[in-house]
Design a protein around this motif. Structure first.
Motif, PDB file in Angstrom:
ATOM      1  N   LYS A 149       0.829  -1.224   0.000  1.00  0.00           N
ATOM      2  CA  LYS A 149       0.000   0.000   0.000  1.00  0.00           C
ATOM      3  C   LYS A 149       0.855   1.262   0.000  1.00  0.00           C
ATOM      4  CE  LYS A 149      -2.093  -0.607   3.930  1.00  0.00           C
ATOM      5  NZ  LYS A 149      -1.587  -1.878   4.451  1.00  0.00           N
ATOM      6  N   TYR A 195       0.079   5.016  13.965  1.00  0.00           N
ATOM      7  CA  TYR A 195      -0.232   3.976  14.958  1.00  0.00           C
ATOM      8  C   TYR A 195       1.057   3.342  15.482  1.00  0.00           C
ATOM      9  CZ  TYR A 195      -5.127   4.543  13.895  1.00  0.00           C
ATOM     10  OH  TYR A 195      -6.377   5.075  13.768  1.00  0.00           O
ATOM     11  N   ARG A 233       9.602   0.577  12.500  1.00  0.00           N
ATOM     12  CA  ARG A 233       9.465  -0.518  11.519  1.00  0.00           C
ATOM     13  C   ARG A 233       9.965  -1.859  12.050  1.00  0.00           C
ATOM     14  NH1 ARG A 233       6.042   2.153   8.265  1.00  0.00           N
ATOM     15  NH2 ARG A 233       6.759   4.290   8.120  1.00  0.00           N
ATOM     16  N   SER A 254      -1.156  -3.731  16.564  1.00  0.00           N
ATOM     17  CA  SER A 254      -2.579  -4.035  16.382  1.00  0.00           C
ATOM     18  C   SER A 254      -3.380  -3.895  17.678  1.00  0.00           C
ATOM     19  CB  SER A 254      -2.766  -5.406  15.738  1.00  0.00           C
ATOM     20  OG  SER A 254      -2.449  -5.312  14.362  1.00  0.00           O
ATOM     21  N   ALA A 262      -3.921  -0.302  18.249  1.00  0.00           N
ATOM     22  CA  ALA A 262      -4.879   0.277  17.293  1.00  0.00           C
ATOM     23  C   ALA A 262      -6.327  -0.103  17.597  1.00  0.00           C
ATOM     24  CB  ALA A 262      -4.512  -0.137  15.871  1.00  0.00           C
ATOM     25  N   GLY A 320      -3.944   3.021   4.814  1.00  0.00           N
ATOM     26  CA  GLY A 320      -4.220   2.530   6.161  1.00  0.00           C
ATOM     27  C   GLY A 320      -5.198   1.377   6.146  1.00  0.00           C
ATOM     28  N   ILE A 374      -9.318   4.156   6.047  1.00  0.00           N
ATOM     29  CA  ILE A 374      -9.311   5.476   5.394  1.00  0.00           C
ATOM     30  C   ILE A 374     -10.579   5.670   4.545  1.00  0.00           C
ATOM     31  CG2 ILE A 374      -7.951   7.124   4.026  1.00  0.00           C
ATOM     32  CD1 ILE A 374      -6.598   6.042   6.673  1.00  0.00           C
ATOM     33  N   ARG A 410      -1.934 -10.109  12.879  1.00  0.00           N
ATOM     34  CA  ARG A 410      -2.392  -8.726  12.659  1.00  0.00           C
ATOM     35  C   ARG A 410      -3.667  -8.698  11.809  1.00  0.00           C
ATOM     36  NH1 ARG A 410       1.089  -4.299  10.576  1.00  0.00           N
ATOM     37  NH2 ARG A 410       2.698  -5.697   9.867  1.00  0.00           N
TER      38      ARG A 410
END
Ligand code: DC
Length: 230
Positions: free
Chosen positions: A16, A38, A94, A103, A106, A132, A135, A183
């Protein structure tokens, strides 16, 4: 020329951010990697001891949210990097450790509310490409172009594994695959803003497509909307 909002959602490691960044560059739009936001909150939570293998102090984190300042800044090569309370954390966010805890972080509605507010402000004037999980459904439900990216878990884990190896991380493919599937489960089943395809999103399955072809397909979709052909 008319400016539009482009929302790119999908599973982790579907590329993405690569396509969103290329698209923003080509169109002269702002690129926002909402996952980085996040991740930065997660890094903060790890550093302050709010989350670990043993515990998750949601209340403690929620209390400290007003003290978290997030900002995107461009580096000398024009690449956007994430800053947490003035510190460049682009690399630190990262790691697999952050990926493991992001996760659960979030899922916290207070965290989401804070970040969605910042994301709205960034996209206020359109001319934005944001990637995301929510979105097209929550942040910009009126986006002119919505893409939903997917690929098989095995292929996504393989891509992520190579990336981490290149960075010098010592890790096994199995660990990465486990993280990817875990995730997926948390992101799609959480109560607040789960990862779902917006009704009007266009699905791109890139298990077999290369990055170049995929970019051209999405660019054409964007051009059609900018020109008012769709
Ligand atoms: O895109 P990414 O893998 O860097 O995102 C990291 C995590 O952040 C992802 O597993 C779920 C969460 N996320 C989210 O809940 N909503 C977003 N808009 C972006 C990311």
């Amino acid at each position: 020329m008319k400016k539009i909002t482009i929302a790119i959602d999908g599973y982790s490691s579907t590329g993405k951010s690569t396509v969103a960044r290329q698209l923003a560059e080509w169109l002269g739009y702002v690129y926002v990697d909402s996952g980085a936001m996040y991740r930065a909150v997660t890094l903060y939570a790890i550093r302050k001891g709010f989350i670990s293998e043993e515990r998750f102090d949601r209340k403690g984190l929620i209390e400290k949210l007003p003290q978290i300042e997030l900002e995107f800044r461009k580096n000398s090569e024009g690449k956007v990097e994430m800053f947490l309370n003035g510190e460049n954390v682009e690399k630190q966010i990262r790691t697999l450790e952050v990926s493991e805890f992001v996760s659960p972080i979030a899922t916290v509605p207070e965290v989401r509310r804070k970040l969605v507010k910042l994301q709205h402000a960034m996209g206020e004037e359109k001319g934005v490409v944001m990637d995301g999980r929510d979105i097209g459904t929550v942040v910009f439900p009126n986006a002119e172009l919505k893409i939903f990216m997917t690929a098989s878990a095995g292929i996504r884990a393989d891509r992520r594994y190579r990336e981490l190896l290149e960075r010098g991380d010592k890790i096994s493919y199995e660990e990465v695959l486990e993280n990817v599937t875990e995730r997926d489960t948390i992101d799609t089943t959480r109560e607040d803003s789960p990862l779902v395809k917006a009704d009007d999103a266009i699905v791109i399955d890139n298990s077999e497509t290369n990055i170049e072809d995929q970019f051209h397909i999405i660019l054409q979709l964007a051009k059609d909307r900018i020109a008012g052909r769709v």
